[in-house]
Design a protein around this motif. Structure first.
Motif, PDB file in Angstrom:
ATOM      1  N   VAL A 247       0.861  -1.184   0.000  1.00 20.02           N
ATOM      2  CA  VAL A 247       0.000   0.000   0.000  1.00 20.02           C
ATOM      3  C   VAL A 247       0.893   1.228   0.000  1.00 20.02           C
ATOM      4  CG1 VAL A 247      -1.784   1.294   1.236  1.00 20.02           C
ATOM      5  CG2 VAL A 247      -1.780  -1.208   1.313  1.00 20.02           C
ATOM      6  N   VAL A 248       0.570   2.209  -0.843  1.00 19.05           N
ATOM      7  CA  VAL A 248       1.344   3.447  -0.900  1.00 19.05           C
ATOM      8  C   VAL A 248       0.452   4.605  -0.470  1.00 19.05           C
ATOM      9  CG1 VAL A 248       2.781   4.953  -2.300  1.00 19.05           C
ATOM     10  CG2 VAL A 248       2.672   2.506  -2.829  1.00 19.05           C
ATOM     11  N   LEU A 249       0.946   5.364   0.506  1.00 16.46           N
ATOM     12  CA  LEU A 249       0.251   6.557   0.985  1.00 16.46           C
ATOM     13  C   LEU A 249       1.121   7.757   0.673  1.00 16.46           C
ATOM     14  CD1 LEU A 249      -0.742   5.315   4.575  1.00 16.46           C
ATOM     15  CD2 LEU A 249      -2.046   5.068   2.461  1.00 16.46           C
ATOM     16  N   ASP A 250       0.571   8.729  -0.024  1.00 16.97           N
ATOM     17  CA  ASP A 250       1.325   9.928  -0.388  1.00 16.97           C
ATOM     18  C   ASP A 250       1.079  11.043   0.613  1.00 16.97           C
ATOM     19  OD1 ASP A 250       2.868   9.293  -2.562  1.00 16.97           O
ATOM     20  OD2 ASP A 250       1.250   9.624  -3.991  1.00 16.97           O
ATOM     21  N   HIS A 251       2.162  11.726   0.982  1.00 15.42           N
ATOM     22  CA  HIS A 251       2.078  12.922   1.815  1.00 15.42           C
ATOM     23  C   HIS A 251       2.769  14.063   1.078  1.00 15.42           C
ATOM     24  CE1 HIS A 251       0.472  10.634   5.183  1.00 15.42           C
ATOM     25  NE2 HIS A 251       1.395   9.729   4.934  1.00 15.42           N
ATOM     26  N   LEU A 252       2.734  15.247   1.629  1.00 12.44           N
ATOM     27  CA  LEU A 252       3.266  16.412   0.929  1.00 12.44           C
ATOM     28  C   LEU A 252       4.748  16.252   0.603  1.00 12.44           C
ATOM     29  CD1 LEU A 252       2.759  19.264  -0.143  1.00 12.44           C
ATOM     30  CD2 LEU A 252       3.320  20.139   2.134  1.00 12.44           C
ATOM     31  N   THR A 253       5.522  15.727   1.550  1.00 10.45           N
ATOM     32  CA  THR A 253       6.970  15.656   1.342  1.00 10.45           C
ATOM     33  C   THR A 253       7.512  14.230   1.316  1.00 10.45           C
ATOM     34  OG1 THR A 253       7.352  15.873   3.737  1.00 10.45           O
ATOM     35  CG2 THR A 253       7.347  17.898   2.433  1.00 10.45           C
ATOM     36  N   SER A 254       6.653  13.232   1.394  1.00 14.13           N
ATOM     37  CA  SER A 254       7.147  11.857   1.415  1.00 14.13           C
ATOM     38  C   SER A 254       6.028  10.887   1.071  1.00 14.13           C
ATOM     39  CB  SER A 254       7.709  11.509   2.804  1.00 14.13           C
ATOM     40  OG  SER A 254       6.660  11.524   3.771  1.00 14.13           O
ATOM     41  N   SER A 255       6.416   9.633   0.886  1.00  7.43           N
ATOM     42  CA  SER A 255       5.458   8.548   0.683  1.00  7.43           C
ATOM     43  C   SER A 255       5.762   7.445   1.684  1.00  7.43           C
ATOM     44  CB  SER A 255       5.563   7.986  -0.740  1.00  7.43           C
ATOM     45  OG  SER A 255       5.205   8.957  -1.692  1.00  7.43           O
ATOM     46  N   LEU A 256       4.727   6.767   2.123  1.00  6.69           N
ATOM     47  CA  LEU A 256       4.904   5.629   3.032  1.00  6.69           C
ATOM     48  C   LEU A 256       4.472   4.362   2.326  1.00  6.69           C
ATOM     49  CD1 LEU A 256       3.570   7.072   6.424  1.00  6.69           C
ATOM     50  CD2 LEU A 256       5.953   6.728   5.744  1.00  6.69           C
ATOM     51  N   TYR A 257       5.207   3.275   2.571  1.00  2.92           N
ATOM     52  CA  TYR A 257       4.924   1.982   1.969  1.00  2.92           C
ATOM     53  C   TYR A 257       4.562   1.018   3.091  1.00  2.92           C
ATOM     54  CZ  TYR A 257       7.117   3.940  -2.172  1.00  2.92           C
ATOM     55  OH  TYR A 257       7.418   4.722  -3.243  1.00  2.92           O
ATOM     56  N   LEU A 258       3.333   0.522   3.060  1.00  2.43           N
ATOM     57  CA  LEU A 258       2.851  -0.399   4.088  1.00  2.43           C
ATOM     58  C   LEU A 258       2.783  -1.798   3.495  1.00  2.43           C
ATOM     59  CD1 LEU A 258      -0.165   1.719   5.413  1.00  2.43           C
ATOM     60  CD2 LEU A 258       2.236   1.872   6.077  1.00  2.43           C
TER      61      LEU A 258
END
Length: 295
Positions: A247-258
């Protein structure tokens, strides 16, 4: 939570360990046949270090055709390429990793995302604000890029739009990416780029929705509150590589991979719930067409 390359290195290591076990070789025997020190096998299998595509090819040759299918070989080579940060001419199985030509322009996290997208069998996405990149027209992509990165010189805007359009080749690749997208109605009503740009974009959505591997649905305002309000997300699924979904979650300055099993199950369940509340594909296309006519 990990970033893309770390996730892929660990997954690659797990898959290589399973193949070695299937071949009946110990890590020491595999290392000797490859001409390596045993510690190199250990570092690769535990995901502590990246591995060159050439090394993967050698290792898979050691395990043999009876253990490694041609499709597994192509996928593992692609996985190793993206996990290790390959040279621009590396082969992904769906084609050359073209995005490395833009490594001076694109942040590493964006390249990681494109790498996942290029190697995936399917993608499920929920979007609340803008049309997903895979479905954008050139002028819409240009308007989004200008809005998100105000003040960027036009040559860089042009290059970022070119990247966005190049990504879309996965929808017509062989095999194509299977895409299921749920768009909040706000995505369709937000006039990005002006009326003319939006009309073209909406008509393009109707056209792309006709592709057999694309399922496009609209979540209407009438639904009210819904699970997707917590934020947009993408779930990538991969063929023939154990436990690789992410799962990829996008944020303003980064992305998180779950990639924990619990996270994947939670987001998959959320996507099914959101999809169930959305309009069916045909009704969604009708709504999009009507909005295009009114644009």
């Amino acid at each position: 939570m990990q970033h893309g390359p770390a996730v892929r290195r660990r997954k690659l290591g797990e898959e290589l360990r399973a193949l070695r076990d299937r071949s009946g070789l110990t890590s020491g025997e595999a290392a000797r046949l490859a001409g390596w020190h045993q510690s190199k096998i250990s570092r690769i299998e535990t995901g502590r270090s990246g591995v060159k595509v050439e090394d993967i090819r050698l290792l898979l040759d050691v395990y043999g055709e009876d253990v490694v299918s041609a499709q597994q070989r192509a996928l593992l080579e692609a996985l190793s390429a993206s996990a290790a940060g390959p040279a621009p001419d590396a082969d992904t199985g769906r084609g050359r990793q073209w995005w490395h030509d833009y490594r001076g322009l694109l942040p590493q996290e964006y390249r990681d995302f494109i790498s996942l997208e290029a190697g995936a069998r399917s993608a499920r996405t929920v979007e609340l604000s803008v049309v997903p990149g895979l479905l954008q027209t050139p002028e819409y992509a240009r308007a989004v890029t200008r809005a998100a990165l105000g003040g960027l010189p036009e040559p860089k805007v042009d290059a970022l739009v070119a990247v966005r359009l190049a990504r879309q080749s996965v929808l017509r690749a062989d095999p194509p990416l299977e895409l299921s997208a749920v768009l909040d109605e706000a995505v369709l009503r937000r006039a990005i780029g002006g009326a003319g740009v939006m009309e073209e974009q909406l008509r393009h959505l109707v056209e792309v929705a006709r592709l057999p591997q694309v399922r496009l649905q609209v979540l209407p305002f009438s639904v009210g509150g819904h699970l997707g309000l917590t934020g947009p997300f993408v779930i990538f699924s991969f063929p023939n590589i154990a436990d690789l979904d992410v799962v990829v979650l996008d944020h303003l300055t980064s992305s998180l991979y779950l990639e924990r099993k619990e996270d994947l199950e939670a987001y998959s369940a959320a996507f099914r719930t959101i999809q169930a509340h959305a309009l069916p594909p045909r009704d969604s296309s009708d709504l999009i067409s009507a909005l295009a006519d009114d644009a």
